[in-house]
Design an enzyme around this catalytic site. Structure first.
Site, mmCIF file in Angstrom:
data_model
loop_
_atom_site.group_PDB
_atom_site.id
_atom_site.type_symbol
_atom_site.label_atom_id
_atom_site.label_comp_id
_atom_site.label_asym_id
_atom_site.label_seq_id
_atom_site.Cartn_x
_atom_site.Cartn_y
_atom_site.Cartn_z
ATOM 1 N N TYR A 38 -28.090 26.295 21.208
ATOM 2 C CA TYR A 38 -26.514 26.210 22.135
ATOM 3 C C TYR A 38 -26.508 27.122 23.179
ATOM 4 O O TYR A 38 -25.643 27.787 22.974
ATOM 5 C CB TYR A 38 -25.629 25.957 21.256
ATOM 6 N N VAL A 40 -27.929 27.671 27.290
ATOM 7 C CA VAL A 40 -27.616 27.246 28.575
ATOM 8 C C VAL A 40 -27.588 25.926 28.665
ATOM 9 O O VAL A 40 -26.806 25.130 28.861
ATOM 10 C CB VAL A 40 -28.098 27.914 29.590
ATOM 11 N N GLN A 41 -28.775 25.365 28.494
ATOM 12 C CA GLN A 41 -29.095 23.847 28.342
ATOM 13 C C GLN A 41 -28.492 23.088 27.063
ATOM 14 O O GLN A 41 -27.711 21.808 27.223
ATOM 15 C CB GLN A 41 -30.372 23.465 28.480
ATOM 16 N N GLN A 103 -38.761 29.303 20.172
ATOM 17 C CA GLN A 103 -39.471 27.901 19.905
ATOM 18 C C GLN A 103 -40.650 28.048 18.822
ATOM 19 O O GLN A 103 -40.903 27.379 17.924
ATOM 20 C CB GLN A 103 -39.766 27.173 21.000
ATOM 21 N N HIS A 124 -38.610 21.369 28.953
ATOM 22 C CA HIS A 124 -39.607 22.168 29.738
ATOM 23 C C HIS A 124 -41.223 21.945 29.173
ATOM 24 O O HIS A 124 -41.248 21.670 27.865
ATOM 25 C CB HIS A 124 -39.347 23.814 29.341
ATOM 26 N N GLU A 244 -24.682 39.555 56.537
ATOM 27 C CA GLU A 244 -25.708 39.023 57.282
ATOM 28 C C GLU A 244 -26.919 38.761 56.453
ATOM 29 O O GLU A 244 -27.902 38.135 56.977
ATOM 30 C CB GLU A 244 -26.234 40.276 58.343
ATOM 31 N N GLU A 248 -23.325 34.739 54.472
ATOM 32 C CA GLU A 248 -23.312 33.840 55.370
ATOM 33 C C GLU A 248 -24.411 32.798 54.919
ATOM 34 O O GLU A 248 -24.168 31.264 55.224
ATOM 35 C CB GLU A 248 -23.948 34.100 56.609
ATOM 36 N N SER A 270 -26.884 28.759 67.444
ATOM 37 C CA SER A 270 -26.783 28.857 68.801
ATOM 38 C C SER A 270 -28.610 28.922 68.806
ATOM 39 O O SER A 270 -29.269 28.754 68.156
ATOM 40 C CB SER A 270 -26.410 30.472 68.965
#
Ligand SMILES: NC(=O)c1ccc[n+]([C@@H]2O[C@H](COP(=O)([O-])OP(=O)(O)OC[C@H]3O[C@@H](n4cnc5c(N)ncnc54)[C@H](O)[C@@H]3O)[C@@H](O)[C@H]2O)c1
Ligand SMILES: CC(C)(O)[C@@H](O)C(=O)O
Ligand SMILES: [Mg+2]
Ligand SMILES: [Mg+2]
Length: 356
Positions: A38, A40-41, A103, A124, A244, A248, A270
């Site tokens: 239990y 993240v996935q 695992q 996976h 920058e 953005e 632009s």
């Protein structure tokens, strides 16, 4: 199965039109889907399945923070939340969602509970493809397949709650029961996938390891850091360099790419920016392509999987990881980012607080 044309290549894609949720519920109605892990996935897939009316249980170590998280998320100890071995015993479909390194450690226990007719599900292709490193070789009389959401488990859940789906890959490694296709596609729909793209275990893991080390995570941090450093060295302020380089991109330009592609984003900038971007992108491609080739080779030769296993199975793995993440967080770039993010309208204190 829909056949869709992706830039000239026709591929198989499973859509909800042919495999609606009602069909997934029908396929899974006699199954107990055990989510093992239990992290993240696990939460994303377990909660989406629960909300989709699937009989889902969670298997997790009792003395762990994530056990408490499962309880907080509505899983009930003794009813839908169990110690790992009990969930393995109860489950007819075992969703193996421990970290790829963990695992390996738990595999002998999992294998013991894989009785004929059960299914072993991964998100996976790692454990099976690199089985010489992981030792994960399932018995021949169980189905083995994967649904790999192409994004974080956090996004899987968020998008589900927004009524949207995240794209996933799916693959069948072993069809022992003759029902593997229906089972894997039903699970893919139930965990909240939008569309399901056909692949195999090896292709899934090679592309996934390349992507996360490359443009999705490793490369992008690398080019952010390089551009930010050049701007700073040339006398630009941290806020200017961050805006920058990152702000953005994430706030303005990537949403445009997501909506309608790179050419459309360019078209909304632009002519000056267009000229410069069109002149420079091939130079960046040529500079980085050898690095991507080195990366892919490192994945395909098993070097990346071995490194991941070696580092993620150390007892002090968590502390070392935290230290490396702290190095990023405490870098000037991401400290500048924290201040820039705090200025976004959604991060402003409520009006009353400003007045106070
Ligand atoms: N994180 C993602 O969003 C994501 C996306 C796509 C695919 N995947 C794949 O899904 C699988 C699960 O990844 P994750 O990131 O959710 O895992 P994770 O690293 O968050 O770990 C999952 C769980 O493993 C448990 N665990 C760790 N070591 C253990 C041990 N020794 N014994 C028992 N439990 C242990 C943890 O308590 C945790 O609940 C992996 O195969 C991963 O590659 C993950
Ligand atoms: C979310 C990612 C990067 O796509 C996944 O592959 C992972 O390993 O967490
Ligand atoms: Mg991955
Ligand atoms: Mg991935």
């Amino acid at each position: 199965m829909a056949q869709l044309n992706f830039g000239g290549s026709v591929e198989n894609v499973v859509t909800r039109d042919e495999f609606p949720l009602s069909k997934a519920q029908e396929v899974l109605k006699n199954e107990t889907v055990a989510i093992i892990g239990y992290g993240v996935q696990g939460p994303g897939q377990a909660l989406n399945q629960k909300d989709n009316g699937i009989n889902v249980i969670v298997g997790q170590r009792k003395s762990s923070k994530t056990w408490d998280k499962a309880v907080a998320d509505g899983f009930v100890p003794g009813e839908t939340l169990f110690e790992i071995e009990e969930a393995l015993e109860r489950g007819t479909i075992i969703c193996y969602l421990l970290s790829d390194a963990a695992q390996i450690e738990l595999w002998p226990t999992v294998k013991k509970h894989l009785t004929p007719g059960k299914a072993l599900y991964f998100s996976h292709g790692f454990g099976i493809t690199f089985n010489e490193q992981t030792g994960i070789v399932p018995p021949a009389d169980v189905d083995v397949f994967l649904v790999a959401p192409k994004g974080s488990g956090t996004s899987l859940r968020r998008m589900f709650l927004q009524g949207r789906g995240l794209n996933s890959s799916y693959a069948i490694f072993q069809d022992a029961t003759g029902k593997a296709y229906d089972r894997v596609v039903a699970l893919g729909i139930a965990v909240g996938s939008g569309y399901l793209f056909e692949t195999d275990f090896k292709k899934e893991v090679y592309s996934d390891l390349t992507g996360e080390r490359g443009t999705l995570m490793g490369c992008i941090q690398g080019i952010f850091a390089a551009q930010y450093d050049v701007l700073r060295t040339n006398g630009h302020s941290p806020s200017e360099a961050f805006n920058e380089t990152v702000e953005e991109l994430t706030q303005s330009l990537m949403p445009l790419v997501a909506e309608n592609g790179m050419d459309w984003m360019y078209a909304n900038c632009s002519t000056t920016a267009q000229r410069g971007a069109l002149d420079w992108w091939k130079k960046f491609r040529d500079a980085t392509k050898p690095v991507f080739e080195e990366l892919y080779n490192s994945v395909a030769t098993g070097k990346e999987s071995q490194r991941s296993i070696d580092s993620n199975s150390q007892p002090d793995y968590r502390e070392k990881l935290d230290a490396e993440l702290a190095e990023l967080r405490e870098s000037e770039l991401w400290r500048a980012g924290k201040t820039v993010r705090s200025l976004r309208p959604e991060n402003q204190p409520a009006e009353k607080e400003i007045e106070a």
